[in-house]
Scaffold this active site. Structure first.
Site, short mmCIF file in Angstrom:
data_model
loop_
_atom_site.label_atom_id
_atom_site.label_comp_id
_atom_site.label_asym_id
_atom_site.label_seq_id
_atom_site.Cartn_x
_atom_site.Cartn_y
_atom_site.Cartn_z
N SER A 129 -48.99 -4.49 98.53
CA SER A 129 -48.82 -3.99 97.17
C SER A 129 -49.57 -2.68 96.97
O SER A 129 -50.47 -2.34 97.73
CB SER A 129 -49.32 -5.09 96.21
OG SER A 129 -49.79 -4.53 95.01
N GLU A 130 -49.21 -1.98 95.92
CA GLU A 130 -49.78 -0.66 95.66
C GLU A 130 -51.30 -0.68 95.51
O GLU A 130 -51.98 0.29 95.80
CB GLU A 130 -49.13 -0.08 94.39
CG GLU A 130 -49.55 1.34 94.07
CD GLU A 130 -48.94 1.82 92.77
OE1 GLU A 130 -47.89 1.32 92.36
OE2 GLU A 130 -49.55 2.71 92.16
N ASN A 131 -51.83 -1.81 95.04
CA ASN A 131 -53.29 -1.90 94.85
C ASN A 131 -54.04 -2.16 96.15
O ASN A 131 -55.26 -2.26 96.16
CB ASN A 131 -53.63 -3.00 93.84
CG ASN A 131 -53.10 -4.36 94.27
OD1 ASN A 131 -52.66 -4.52 95.40
ND2 ASN A 131 -53.13 -5.31 93.38
N GLY A 132 -53.32 -2.27 97.27
CA GLY A 132 -53.96 -2.43 98.57
C GLY A 132 -53.95 -3.84 99.10
O GLY A 132 -54.28 -4.07 100.25
#
Lengths: 76, 237
Positions: A48-51
């Protein structure tokens, strides 16, 4: 004329297309609807974009101690 | 079972290493060097290899053995000399092996650039000396820098302390060294581990190499660390 599919139907169809054991980079927004359609026993690792590597469904509010925001604002 | 990186043997794990392959070999001396995988590669027979490693192996085991057998066409290393690296010195003296000298920090960062999809980076190391010959340079705020290219491999041979079947890895102290970078920089990272843990047993906060960077894991239990092996040998003598 083709019947319009709902978002959930599209997400379910997409979930069926992803083989077990896949790594998936999941875009924020509509794509995350697919998370609801994978069975818990399927080993699909979502990046996901948050890592997070290994994201699953969003937590439902209220979240007292949120582990961190996802790129779409609610908490993963 | 959705994701399972475990393979049954070292031989199976590296059966597809082809002639001419670039192999990233982790280890600082013997610490973290995947000796058993390298020995299995010697048996497998691949030739004309390009090897990226901090050193040039030790005596007649692992990388030293591969070099001694003439399987390595080119070595990219920071420190290939020393008491135990006779195989390389002999091959180099006879003109049988090509050598590219890369300072240790540059080696690590070139692997990081390769694993991260970067086109290279600027480092002050090597500026103005022979190492920079033929390379692009820049001066930024009065400091000279050398442009260094990314390094990638077809395979990586890495040793870790433990893995789960997804390939999540934890290492043993300084034996970690180049392992995490090489797993990222290789198309196929092959890892030997002393212990296999159930899924979930490794705290996500403690995973050093996430399984996404690992293709194959071989369980080789009961191996002594190099220091223990040496002590055992000395005690036996």
């Amino acid at each position: 004329m083709t019947a319009r599919r709902t978002r959930e139907q599209m997400a379910a169809a997409l979930a069926r297309d992803i083989p077990d054991g896949s790594y998936v980079n999941l875009g924020i927004g509509m794509p995350i609807a697919v998370l609801r359609h994978w069975r818990p026993e399927q080993e699909i690792v979502v990046h996901s974009e948050n890592g997070i590597l290994g994201m699953r469904e969003r937590l439902r509010p209220p979240v007292l101690f949120p582990p961190g925001p996802d790129g779409g604002a609610p908490h993963a | 079972m959705g994701i399972n990186k475990m393979v049954r043997s070292a031989a199976e794990a590296l059966a597809d290493v082809h002639d001419g392959a670039t192999v990233l070999v982790s280890g600082f001396g013997l610490a973290g060097q995947a000796i058993e995988l390298l020995d299995a590669l010697a048996e497998q027979g691949a030739r004309e290899l390009t090897v990226v490693c901090n050193n040039a192996g030790s005596n007649d085991t692992g990388l030293g053995r591969l070099i001694g057998l003439g399987r390595v066409r080119k070595l990219i290393a920071s420190y290939p000399r020393g008491a135990e690296m006779g195989a390389f010195e002999e091959a180099y003296g006879k003109g049988l092996i090509e050598y590219e000298c890369v300072p240790q920090g540059t080696l690590a960062e070139r692997l990081r650039a390769g694993g991260s999809g970067l086109g290279g980076f600027l480092t002050p190391t090597g500026y103005g000396i022979e190492l920079a010959r033929g390379k692009e340079t820049r001066v930024i705020d009065g400091v000279g820098y050398v442009m260094e290219a990314p390094l990638r491999g077809d395979f990586a041979f890495v040793k870790a302390r433990a893995a789960d079947r997804w390939g999540n890895l934890v290492y043993r102290k300084a034996a970690r060294n180049f392992g995490p970078l090489m797993c990222m920089a290789a198309r196929v990272a092959i890892v030997q581990v002393g212990e296999v843990l159930p899924l979930g047993a490794i705290d996500p906060e403690h995973v050093v190499t996430p399984g996404i960077f690992v293709k194959r894991v071989v369980h080789l239990p009961g191996l002594a660390t190099p220091a223990e092996a040496l002590r055992n040998k000395e005690n036996a003598a």
